[in-house]
Design an enzyme around this catalytic site. Structure first.
Site, PDB file in Angstrom:
ATOM      1  N   GLY A  96      57.853 -33.764  53.301  1.00 19.56           N
ATOM      2  CA  GLY A  96      56.809 -34.725  53.613  1.00 19.56           C
ATOM      3  C   GLY A  96      55.487 -34.182  53.100  1.00 19.56           C
ATOM      4  O   GLY A  96      55.455 -33.450  52.110  1.00 19.56           O
ATOM      5  N   GLU A  97      54.412 -34.501  53.768  1.00 15.59           N
ATOM      6  CA  GLU A  97      53.105 -33.979  53.407  1.00 15.59           C
ATOM      7  C   GLU A  97      52.802 -32.839  54.382  1.00 15.59           C
ATOM      8  O   GLU A  97      52.531 -33.066  55.562  1.00 15.59           O
ATOM      9  CB  GLU A  97      52.047 -35.079  53.501  1.00 15.59           C
ATOM     10  CG  GLU A  97      50.938 -34.956  52.479  1.00 15.59           C
ATOM     11  CD  GLU A  97      50.159 -33.650  52.598  1.00 15.59           C
ATOM     12  OE1 GLU A  97      49.757 -33.283  53.714  1.00 15.59           O
ATOM     13  OE2 GLU A  97      49.961 -32.980  51.547  1.00 15.59           O
ATOM     14  N   SER A  98      52.886 -31.607  53.889  1.00  9.86           N
ATOM     15  CA  SER A  98      52.850 -30.449  54.782  1.00  9.86           C
ATOM     16  C   SER A  98      51.563 -30.358  55.586  1.00  9.86           C
ATOM     17  O   SER A  98      51.579 -30.007  56.774  1.00  9.86           O
ATOM     18  CB  SER A  98      53.077 -29.158  53.988  1.00  9.86           C
ATOM     19  OG  SER A  98      52.089 -28.998  52.974  1.00  9.86           O
ATOM     20  N   GLU A 157      68.801 -34.402  51.426  1.00 11.30           N
ATOM     21  CA  GLU A 157      68.936 -35.553  52.315  1.00 11.30           C
ATOM     22  C   GLU A 157      68.817 -36.889  51.603  1.00 11.30           C
ATOM     23  O   GLU A 157      69.160 -37.932  52.174  1.00 11.30           O
ATOM     24  CB  GLU A 157      67.902 -35.473  53.453  1.00 11.30           C
ATOM     25  CG  GLU A 157      66.465 -35.803  53.076  1.00 11.30           C
ATOM     26  CD  GLU A 157      65.710 -34.639  52.448  1.00 11.30           C
ATOM     27  OE1 GLU A 157      64.480 -34.755  52.264  1.00 11.30           O
ATOM     28  OE2 GLU A 157      66.347 -33.606  52.132  1.00 11.30           O
ATOM     29  N   ARG A 207      52.671 -23.914  46.485  1.00 11.33           N
ATOM     30  CA  ARG A 207      52.625 -25.345  46.791  1.00 11.33           C
ATOM     31  C   ARG A 207      52.525 -26.141  45.490  1.00 11.33           C
ATOM     32  O   ARG A 207      51.826 -25.764  44.563  1.00 11.33           O
ATOM     33  CB  ARG A 207      51.401 -25.664  47.652  1.00 11.33           C
ATOM     34  CG  ARG A 207      51.512 -25.258  49.103  1.00 11.33           C
ATOM     35  CD  ARG A 207      50.174 -25.495  49.793  1.00 11.33           C
ATOM     36  NE  ARG A 207      49.655 -26.837  49.544  1.00 11.33           N
ATOM     37  CZ  ARG A 207      49.657 -27.815  50.434  1.00 11.33           C
ATOM     38  NH1 ARG A 207      50.149 -27.613  51.632  1.00 11.33           N
ATOM     39  NH2 ARG A 207      49.148 -28.991  50.139  1.00 11.33           N
ATOM     40  N   ILE A 261      60.453 -33.405  44.616  1.00  9.86           N
ATOM     41  CA  ILE A 261      59.398 -34.394  44.805  1.00  9.86           C
ATOM     42  C   ILE A 261      58.102 -33.660  45.132  1.00  9.86           C
ATOM     43  O   ILE A 261      57.924 -33.174  46.247  1.00  9.86           O
ATOM     44  CB  ILE A 261      59.753 -35.391  45.914  1.00  9.86           C
ATOM     45  CG1 ILE A 261      61.094 -36.059  45.616  1.00  9.86           C
ATOM     46  CG2 ILE A 261      58.644 -36.431  46.073  1.00  9.86           C
ATOM     47  CD1 ILE A 261      61.571 -36.989  46.705  1.00  9.86           C
ATOM     48  N   ARG A 262      57.223 -33.551  44.141  1.00  6.00           N
ATOM     49  CA  ARG A 262      55.973 -32.786  44.308  1.00  6.00           C
ATOM     50  C   ARG A 262      56.298 -31.468  45.016  1.00  6.00           C
ATOM     51  O   ARG A 262      55.714 -31.107  46.025  1.00  6.00           O
ATOM     52  CB  ARG A 262      54.950 -33.599  45.099  1.00  6.00           C
ATOM     53  CG  ARG A 262      53.518 -33.085  44.920  1.00  6.00           C
ATOM     54  CD  ARG A 262      52.523 -33.982  45.591  1.00  6.00           C
ATOM     55  NE  ARG A 262      52.743 -34.090  47.026  1.00  6.00           N
ATOM     56  CZ  ARG A 262      52.003 -34.809  47.861  1.00  6.00           C
ATOM     57  NH1 ARG A 262      51.002 -35.516  47.398  1.00  6.00           N
ATOM     58  NH2 ARG A 262      52.259 -34.848  49.139  1.00  6.00           N
ATOM     59  N   CYS A 319      61.436 -28.586  51.282  1.00  2.00           N
ATOM     60  CA  CYS A 319      60.180 -28.911  50.617  1.00  2.00           C
ATOM     61  C   CYS A 319      58.992 -28.494  51.498  1.00  2.00           C
ATOM     62  O   CYS A 319      58.690 -27.314  51.600  1.00  2.00           O
ATOM     63  CB  CYS A 319      60.147 -30.388  50.239  1.00  2.00           C
ATOM     64  SG  CYS A 319      58.877 -30.807  49.017  1.00  2.00           S
ATOM     65  N   HIS A 376      65.532 -31.788  47.928  1.00  2.00           N
ATOM     66  CA  HIS A 376      65.823 -32.703  49.029  1.00  2.00           C
ATOM     67  C   HIS A 376      67.290 -33.140  49.041  1.00  2.00           C
ATOM     68  O   HIS A 376      67.626 -34.200  48.523  1.00  2.00           O
ATOM     69  CB  HIS A 376      64.951 -33.959  48.914  1.00  2.00           C
ATOM     70  CG  HIS A 376      63.497 -33.736  49.114  1.00  2.00           C
ATOM     71  ND1 HIS A 376      62.866 -33.961  50.316  1.00  2.00           N
ATOM     72  CD2 HIS A 376      62.535 -33.292  48.273  1.00  2.00           C
ATOM     73  CE1 HIS A 376      61.580 -33.682  50.216  1.00  2.00           C
ATOM     74  NE2 HIS A 376      61.357 -33.262  48.969  1.00  2.00           N
TER      75      HIS A 376
END
Length: 293
Positions: free
Chosen positions: A91-93, A237, A153, A187-188, A123, A235
């Site tokens: 997600g967005e850490s 998942e 990051r 993903i990023r 991630c 990921h």
């Protein structure tokens, strides 16, 4: 190849042809999995997924497919206390850390990690588990630590640089059957740029010529394990391959600490019924059929 929406951010580019590890073969999808054996006493293994932001629903869907697992969405200290292992999703850490701090969860998460219960970070979750992180935003963010790695990051660039690549599966993943490779969705994504002596490297990504020139190295670590801690930059998942989830379930069962606390009633802490489907469309019957190569 299928590009999959991830949380609120689309996977903008999928270009495995330019990001293929030299040792890997074609992309594969697994529709038949080797079940992870249930706990000896037949009791369900209760595993939590931190559900503050990010791809927690996708992790829940995979865990619910494994026999003998009870998956719990974790947002409160009570829910955290009720599980034997925890998944920290992608997600967005920074957002996840801020929400966790606002809800007073950071000390509870740190205590959970210190208790010796297994944790898997994907991630953003990998960043949470790292002892050191490069490229932090001003002021940094709360890290749980415990995993003797340094992560960079957004090592692979911005959202538009997201991609999919087939990687060689480690022996612990191949033990569950299936192919010798797995689909890795970045993903990023972060990457591990330094590992401690007790950290087991599970997966590496071979950089393209352009990436190697920019980074000054030919490969980078993207999957590690150390004791009860597991971390992946990719990921699992959002693919049909559940072997990484089976590995984590196996880790939880091997280090079983039976929680003495029962989880709150389903959705009790939400204050309302969730406005969402019970499962993601990506896991529907049609998608689970073997995809055309």
């Amino acid at each position: 190849l299928i590009c999959t929406s991830y949380s609120s951010d689309p996977l903008n580019r999928c270009s495995p042809s330019s990001h293929t590890a030299a040792s890997c073969g074609v992309l594969v999808n697994l529709t038949r999995m080797v079940p992870v054996p249930s706990a000896a006493d037949g009791a369900a293994t209760r595993i939590g997924v931190l559900a503050l932001q990010g791809s927690f629903r996708e992790h829940m869907a995979h865990l619910q497919k494994i026999q003998g697992v009870q998956a719990i969405e974790v947002r409160t200290a009570d829910e955290l206390a009720s599980v034997a292992g925890l998944v920290i999703p992608g997600g967005e850490s920074t957002t996840m850390a801020l929400v966790a701090e606002r809800w007073g969860l950071i000390p509870k998460l740190q205590a959970f990690a210190a208790s010796g219960k297994p944790i898997w970070g994907t991630c953003a979750g990998m960043i949470f588990l790292a002892e050191r992180a490069e490229g932090q935003k001003k002021g940094g963010q709360s890290l749980l630590g415990g995993l003797d790695i340094t992560v960079s990051r957004n090592f692979f660039g911005a959202q538009i640089n997201s991609f999919e690549a087939p990687l060689a599966a480690p022996e612990c993943i191949k033990a569950f059957g299936g192919a010798d490779t797995f689909r890795a969705m970045f993903i990023r994504a972060p990457a591990v740029v330094e590992t401690g002596p007790k950290v087991e490297v599970l997966a590496k990504y071979v950089l393209s010529a352009e990436e190697a020139a920019a980074q000054g190295k030919t490969e980078v670590v993207v999957g590690v394990r150390s004791g009860v801690l597991l971390a992946t930059a990719f990921h699992p998942e959002i693919t049909t391959d559940t072997r990484w989830h089976q590995l984590f379930v196996q880790m939880v069962r091997a280090h079983a600490q039976t929680p003495q606390v029962e989880p709150p009633a389903l959705y009790a802490n939400l204050g309302r019924l969730p406005n969402r489907p019970t499962d993601m469309p990506v896991y529907g019957k049609e998608f689970m059929k073997a995809e055309a190569m």
